[in-house]
Design a protein around this motif. Structure first.
Motif, PDB file in Angstrom:
ATOM      1  N   LEU A  90      -5.862  -3.467 -15.578  1.00  0.00           N
ATOM      2  CA  LEU A  90      -4.654  -3.077 -16.303  1.00  0.00           C
ATOM      3  C   LEU A  90      -4.864  -1.714 -16.957  1.00  0.00           C
ATOM      4  N   THR A  91      -3.804  -0.933 -17.032  1.00  0.00           N
ATOM      5  CA  THR A  91      -3.896   0.302 -17.815  1.00  0.00           C
ATOM      6  C   THR A  91      -3.773  -0.065 -19.279  1.00  0.00           C
ATOM      7  N   LEU A  92      -4.101   0.905 -20.128  1.00  0.00           N
ATOM      8  CA  LEU A  92      -3.980   0.645 -21.562  1.00  0.00           C
ATOM      9  C   LEU A  92      -2.564   0.231 -21.916  1.00  0.00           C
ATOM     10  N   ARG A  93      -1.591   0.877 -21.259  1.00  0.00           N
ATOM     11  CA  ARG A  93      -0.196   0.569 -21.547  1.00  0.00           C
ATOM     12  C   ARG A  93       0.143  -0.862 -21.143  1.00  0.00           C
ATOM     13  N   GLU A  94      -0.437  -1.272 -20.006  1.00  0.00           N
ATOM     14  CA  GLU A  94      -0.148  -2.629 -19.527  1.00  0.00           C
ATOM     15  C   GLU A  94      -0.847  -3.694 -20.358  1.00  0.00           C
TER      16      GLU A  94
END
Lengths: 375, 301
Positions: A90-94
């Motif tokens: 996951l990205t930080l945003r996700e």
């Protein structure tokens, strides 16, 4: 200083908000900084919706663990799972982690309003709420953190406690799946600290988020958390509810660190150890030989003189507290003076007075076999 | 040896107390010694800084305002002014980009060869500007490494505007980076981490958080960079070729006029440079005064 992981593919679709609080599985995390192990094969399960404290002295790896869970500084080995999903995918945003930094890291050139709205304003156009919707949410968060009317101020115009609350509101604005706080009350004075503690508990209850906070203050951890993780040298010493840690500490370190205990050296023989003139039974799995015994400050009692039991102690000073008295006494066995807490009934007792010799004995003690590794 | 901040604080307090309450404080000097020291410093300042500055303007207006304006409006002077502005307009923005990128990389990331890069950025400060000019002659000159290839393609670098721009960029390279690196290092990476954890992309975080955090130091660096870009003499002198109306910048034009004993014109153009310096100083002081807190972390030169 660490390198910043830059989120990639930030234009991808936002994952559906998970239903209910998130469970976090930490599996064998390891990370080394310049030769020493900041995290050494750490595994931990964080239950959905619980308020968990990471407790330990500085350098114990608690902040490193928190940052690894947040994805700010990924560990070299091991996996963090959010509801079973490998978080490294996951990205930080996700990940949608609400992170409150130790020194708040508020954006100094933005007003309180803009700080809180930041996470919403930087969303890709498709997912960004409208201006009025953002304003509505910011106002609601300001209400939640009791800072209504402060939206036009800059961080420099706020007190430490207010900054802390703005930082929390900012983290909550992104509708996080988990809330992580790094030494949330570390930089505040004692009174504000106490207030915010109660208030964080309320916020936790209201949001129902899985919340992890880092602290070096055992009192804070014990009072606030559902469960406490005690860490030392990059390893987890014990995980348990405050009661479990208090009543059944797993290691001498936990015993020592949870505070207000005194250590006695003794020798175990035939299932008992002689401590302060009393025979304390020890666990069966402890072999005969040198042992360390920990006695809590409130686990001493004064023995009436005529019984002639326990250890003779000379009273050096007496401090009165609301609940009773704290007597500083010196005895032969202990390395330093002991501050023992005595009940109110002792205050009236003429036996306890400065300069007098009294007899004290431990009611309970936690005994560990002495080994080279234990501190 | 480490300095104890409390200790410093205390010393400052004592000094302040000495100033306000007693002229004979135990830690201060006697009034005579202090007066003498201040007097010597002021005299030195006057002789070395103020006198020459006054001389520039006196000489410039020796022939009256008419000859002053004639000197700065004749075609060669106009060309020199235009060229100087043109060179600054190219080299300052480029150095802003280079400087911000370099200091961002140095302050926010860990990588191998970082300290070497820091040393490299300081190189233009430690190298004589003449050598900086010579480097470009050596590389781009007629008998230089790239000279034949450039001649083949009919590209002129040395003794033309590109050479002047290159030399100026080289000399002014450290100004922006040197101003930003200490400030960015002291600010650390937590603000960026906060932005990223709130869902900002790297680019958004840079423009909305990193850049605003250093804007005053950046402006300060740009001012210094600009002043030096317009005033650079040594390096530019080597690569320019001194072609009047074509490759003469203001400092070079001043030298030529002076060598021709055209003192009034020389000082007139020089006074323009002096005015530029004064404006820069005034802006810098205003910035320092207004944003002293934010600039404190960035050490000057």
């Amino acid at each position: 200083m660490v390198s910043l992981p830059l989120p990639q593919g930030t234009r991808g679709p936002q994952p559906e908000a998970p239903q209910g609080p998130v469970r976090i599985d930490v599996e064998s995390l390891s990370k080394r900084f310049a030769g020493f192990a900041a995290l050494d094969d750490v595994s931990l399960i964080v239950r959905p919706g619980e308020l968990l404290a990471l407790l330990g002295p500085s350098g114990s790896g608690k902040t490193t663990l928190l940052r690894a869970i947040a994805g700010l500084a990924p560990a070299e080995e091991g996996i963090v799972r959010f509801n079973g999903v490998d978080a490294s995918t996951l990205t930080l945003r996700e990940r949608r982690v609400g992170f409150v930094f130790q020194h708040y890291a508020l954006f100094r050139h933005m007003t309180v309003f803009d700080n809180i709205a930041f996470g919403l304003n930087v969303r890709p156009r498709g997912q960004r709420p409208g201006k009025s919707e953002i304003a509505r949410r910011v106002r609601r968060l300001l209400e939640l953190v009791q800072l209504s009317g402060m939206e036009k101020r800059f961080p420099a115009q706020l007190s430490g406690g207010q900054r802390q609350r703005v930082a929390l509101a900012r983290a909550l604005a992104i509708e996080p799946t988990v809330l992580l706080l790094d030494e949330p009350f570390g930089a505040l004075d004692a009174k504000v600290r106490k207030e915010l503690r109660t208030w964080l508990r309320q916020i936790h209850n209201e949001t129902g988020l899985t919340t992890i906070f880092v602290t070096h203050d055992q009192e804070e951890a014990m009072e606030l958390a559902d469960r406490v993780v005690v860490m030392k040298d990059g390893k987890i010493e014990q995980v348990g509810t405050p009661d479990e840690l208090y009543d059944d500490p797993a290691t001498p370190f936990v015993c020592d660190f949870l505070g207000d205990t005194y250590k006695f050296q003794a020798v175990a023989r035939d299932g008992v150890a002689h401590i302060c003139g009393v025979d304390i039974p020890v666990d069966e799995d402890i072999p005969d030989g040198p042992v360390e015994a920990f006695v809590r400050a409130d686990a001493f009692e004064v023995v009436p003189r005529e019984l002639a039991e326990g250890a003779p102690a000379i009273v050096r000073s007496i401090r009165r507290t609301g609940l009773g008295i704290i007597a500083t006494v010196s005895i032969e066995d202990a390395e330093s003076h002991l501050d023992i807490q005595l009940g109110r009934e002792m205050v009236s007792s003429s036996e306890v007075s400065v300069g007098a010799t009294i007899f004290i004995r431990p009611l309970v003690a936690t005994v560990f076999a002495t080994c080279a590794a234990s501190g | 040896m480490t300095l104890d901040p409390l200790q410093i604080d205390r010393t400052v307090q004592q000094r302040n107390r000495g100033r306000t309450k007693s002229l004979h404080s135990p830690v201060g000097e006697s009034i005579v010694v202090r007066g003498l020291l201040i007097g010597v410093s002021l005299l030195f300042l006057a002789i070395v800084l103020l006198l020459p500055l006054a001389a520039v303007f006196t000489e410039a207006f020796r022939g009256g305002a008419g000859s002053f304006f004639h000197a700065i409006s004749e075609p060669d002077a106009q060309a020199a002014i235009r060229l100087t502005l043109f060179v600054a307009a190219i080299s300052v923005p480029l150095n802003i980009v280079f400087g911000v990128a370099a200091s961002w990389a140095i302050a926010k990331f860990e990588f191998a060869g970082k300290s070497f890069l820091i040393t490299l950025i300081d190189l233009p400060f430690s190298v004589s500007p003449v050598i900086a000019g010579m480097i470009y002659i050596l590389i781009f000159g007629a008998s230089g490494w790239l000279g034949p290839w450039l001649a083949e393609h009919d590209i002129k670098v040395v003794f033309a505007v590109p050479g002047i721009v290159l030399a100026t960029i080289f000399v002014t390279f450290p100004f922006v980076a040197r101003q930003l690196i200490p400030l960015m290092q002291s600010q650390g990476t937590t603000d960026e981490e906060a932005a990223l954890s709130l869902g900002a992309s790297g680019l958004v975080s840079f423009f909305k958080v990193t850049l605003p955090n250093v804007k005053w130091a950046l402006l300060y660096g740009v001012l210094l960079c600009n002043a030096r870009a317009m005033g650079e003499f040594g390096a530019v002198s080597v690569v320019s070729g001194h072609i009047r109306g074509l490759t003469n910048t203001m400092p070079l034009h001043v030298e030529i006029l002076y060598n021709e004993y055209n003192f009034i014109a020389a000082f007139a153009v020089a006074s323009l440079l002096a005015i530029l310096a004064l404006v820069t100083l005034a802006l810098k002081t205003a910035l320092e005064w207004r944003y002293s807190g934010e600039l404190a972390a960035a050490s000057g030169h």
